[in-house]
Design an enzyme around this catalytic site. Structure first.
Site, PDB file in Angstrom:
ATOM      1  N   SER A   8      -6.131  -3.657   7.110  1.00  0.00           N
ATOM      2  CA  SER A   8      -5.380  -3.353   5.888  1.00  0.00           C
ATOM      3  C   SER A   8      -6.171  -2.429   4.978  1.00  0.00           C
ATOM      4  CB  SER A   8      -5.040  -4.633   5.130  1.00  0.00           C
ATOM      5  OG  SER A   8      -4.585  -4.290   3.835  1.00  0.00           O
ATOM      6  N   HIS A  33      -2.676  -0.972   8.588  1.00  0.00           N
ATOM      7  CA  HIS A  33      -1.695  -1.711   7.799  1.00  0.00           C
ATOM      8  C   HIS A  33      -1.695  -1.142   6.377  1.00  0.00           C
ATOM      9  CE1 HIS A  33       0.609  -5.431   6.977  1.00  0.00           C
ATOM     10  NE2 HIS A  33      -0.045  -5.483   5.824  1.00  0.00           N
ATOM     11  N   ASP A  35      -0.189  -1.481   2.690  1.00  0.00           N
ATOM     12  CA  ASP A  35       0.462  -2.423   1.770  1.00  0.00           C
ATOM     13  C   ASP A  35       1.025  -1.701   0.555  1.00  0.00           C
ATOM     14  OD1 ASP A  35      -0.072  -5.134   2.908  1.00  0.00           O
ATOM     15  OD2 ASP A  35      -2.146  -4.438   2.773  1.00  0.00           O
ATOM     16  N   MET A  37       3.040  -1.976  -2.878  1.00  0.00           N
ATOM     17  CA  MET A  37       3.371  -2.996  -3.890  1.00  0.00           C
ATOM     18  C   MET A  37       3.923  -2.331  -5.140  1.00  0.00           C
ATOM     19  SD  MET A  37      -0.045  -5.292  -3.667  1.00  0.00           S
ATOM     20  CE  MET A  37      -0.725  -5.844  -2.101  1.00  0.00           C
ATOM     21  N   HIS A  66       3.855  -2.252   5.216  1.00  0.00           N
ATOM     22  CA  HIS A  66       4.288  -3.562   4.713  1.00  0.00           C
ATOM     23  C   HIS A  66       4.819  -3.361   3.296  1.00  0.00           C
ATOM     24  CE1 HIS A  66       2.824  -7.897   3.481  1.00  0.00           C
ATOM     25  NE2 HIS A  66       4.137  -7.770   3.430  1.00  0.00           N
ATOM     26  N   MET A  68       6.114  -4.517  -0.024  1.00  0.00           N
ATOM     27  CA  MET A  68       6.230  -5.634  -0.966  1.00  0.00           C
ATOM     28  C   MET A  68       6.867  -5.079  -2.234  1.00  0.00           C
ATOM     29  SD  MET A  68       2.556  -7.346  -0.119  1.00  0.00           S
ATOM     30  CE  MET A  68       1.968  -5.835   0.622  1.00  0.00           C
ATOM     31  N   MET A 137       3.138 -14.401   6.255  1.00  0.00           N
ATOM     32  CA  MET A 137       2.107 -14.260   5.214  1.00  0.00           C
ATOM     33  C   MET A 137       1.290 -15.551   5.148  1.00  0.00           C
ATOM     34  SD  MET A 137       2.222 -11.225   4.040  1.00  0.00           S
ATOM     35  CE  MET A 137       0.884 -11.513   2.867  1.00  0.00           C
ATOM     36  N   ASP A 175      -0.881 -12.128   8.238  1.00  0.00           N
ATOM     37  CA  ASP A 175      -1.509 -11.292   7.207  1.00  0.00           C
ATOM     38  C   ASP A 175      -2.042 -12.155   6.075  1.00  0.00           C
ATOM     39  OD1 ASP A 175      -2.136  -9.359   5.316  1.00  0.00           O
ATOM     40  OD2 ASP A 175      -0.096  -8.583   5.112  1.00  0.00           O
TER      41      ASP A 175
HETATM   42  C1  DX5 Z   1      -1.724  -9.008   0.672  1.00  0.00           C
HETATM   43  C2  DX5 Z   1      -1.592  -7.937   1.715  1.00  0.00           C
HETATM   44  C3  DX5 Z   1      -2.616  -7.990   2.769  1.00  0.00           C
HETATM   45  C4  DX5 Z   1      -4.048  -7.890   2.313  1.00  0.00           C
HETATM   46  C5  DX5 Z   1      -4.851  -8.736   3.247  1.00  0.00           C
HETATM   47  O1  DX5 Z   1      -0.552  -9.072  -0.052  1.00  0.00           O
HETATM   48  O2  DX5 Z   1      -0.326  -8.025   2.342  1.00  0.00           O
HETATM   49  O3  DX5 Z   1      -2.345  -7.045   3.810  1.00  0.00           O
HETATM   50  O4  DX5 Z   1      -4.569  -6.579   2.312  1.00  0.00           O
HETATM   51  O5  DX5 Z   1      -6.151  -8.764   2.808  1.00  0.00           O
HETATM   52  P1  DX5 Z   1      -7.207  -9.832   3.351  1.00  0.00           P
HETATM   53  O6  DX5 Z   1      -7.327  -9.614   4.827  1.00  0.00           O
HETATM   54  O7  DX5 Z   1      -8.440  -9.503   2.597  1.00  0.00           O
HETATM   55  O8  DX5 Z   1      -6.664 -11.206   3.032  1.00  0.00           O
HETATM   56 ZN    ZN Z   2       0.049  -6.738   4.127  1.00  0.00          ZN
END
Ligand code: DX5
Ligand code: ZN
Length: 219
Positions: A8, A33, A35, A37, A66, A68, A137, A175
């Site tokens: 990620s 990955h 993310d 947001m 991903h 969010m 998750m 994740d």
């Molecule tokens: C959190 C993200 C993850 C995050 C995971 O909302 O979806 O992808 O980057 O990070 P770690 O591996 O540090 O928990």
């Molecule tokens: Zn993620």
């Protein structure tokens, strides 16, 4: 055991994000990955399609996006254009789950569906035949570096059962809070796509990728 590592980017050094992607790709990671947001669906803001579009040029690694964000159907076309290969949306983020999955697939991409820790696996049932990947998750979405929520392995096993019972070959991604200490547990529970942020990028990324691979090889 065969698995796919999806580091990620959230935990990388954003000043050199392109180089960080190239590093994990050269170390053997198949996915990166990404993310996204919006500060509404989750209490944090990360990056969006212009950043992904710029990063797309760095190498041919698979972009595992991903989302969010609330009502992701508004932005699917943009993320397709930016270069996503897989787009995962959250079950809890829209009233139009089936329509949004259809949009992703019609664009020729793989579609993923994610559930937050408190959403039961049974909520996936109406969509399970239509998605390429389920994302469980194992932390509350929004931030990297949180601890793995106990009970997530049971949810992974439940998804695995659901998929196997239907004769599907759906990918199961997990994740949040995964490191060398619990990687074997999530793989044994049935996950085959592993997201890891802080445990890859907070140290030496190449060595971390190799350490993950070594553990998976021994299962
Ligand atoms: C959190 C993200 C993850 C995050 C995971 O909302 O979806 O992808 O980057 O990070 P770690 O591996 O540090 O928990
Ligand atoms: Zn993620």
């Amino acid at each position: 055991m065969e698995y796919i590592l999806s580091p990620s980017l959230l935990s990388c050094n954003f000043a050199s994000a392109g180089n960080d992607i190239i590093e994990v790709w050269q170390a053997g990671a198949k996915y990166i990955h990404l993310d996204v947001m919006d500060g509404l669906f989750v209490p944090n803001i990360s990056f969006g399609q212009p950043v992904i579009k710029s990063l797309r040029k760095c190498c041919d690694i698979i972009f595992d996006v991903h989302l969010m964000i609330r009502e992701p159907e508004r932005y699917i076309a943009d993320f397709v254009k930016a270069g996503a290969d897989i787009i995962t949306i959250h079950l809890e983020s829209t009233e139009k789950v089936a329509e949004t999955i259809a949009m992703i697939k019609e664009a020729g991409l793989k579609a993923g569906l994610s559930i937050k820790p408190k959403t039961p696996v049974s909520a996936l049932e109406p969509y399970i035949n239509d998605v390429d990947m389920v994302l469980i998750m194992s932390v509350e979405p929004g931030f990297g570096g949180q601890s793995f929520i106990e009970g997530s392995c049971e949810k992974i096993a439940e998804v695995k059962q659901m998929v196997t019972a239907r004769g599907l070959s759906t990918d199961i991604e997990v994740d949040g809070g995964i490191g060398t200490g619990n990687l074997a547990d999530v793989l044994k529970a049935g996950a085959n796509v592993i997201v890891a942020g802080s445990s890859i990028f907070n140290g030496k990324a190449t060595e971390s990728v190799k350490a993950f691979d070594e553990i998976a090889k021994q299962i």
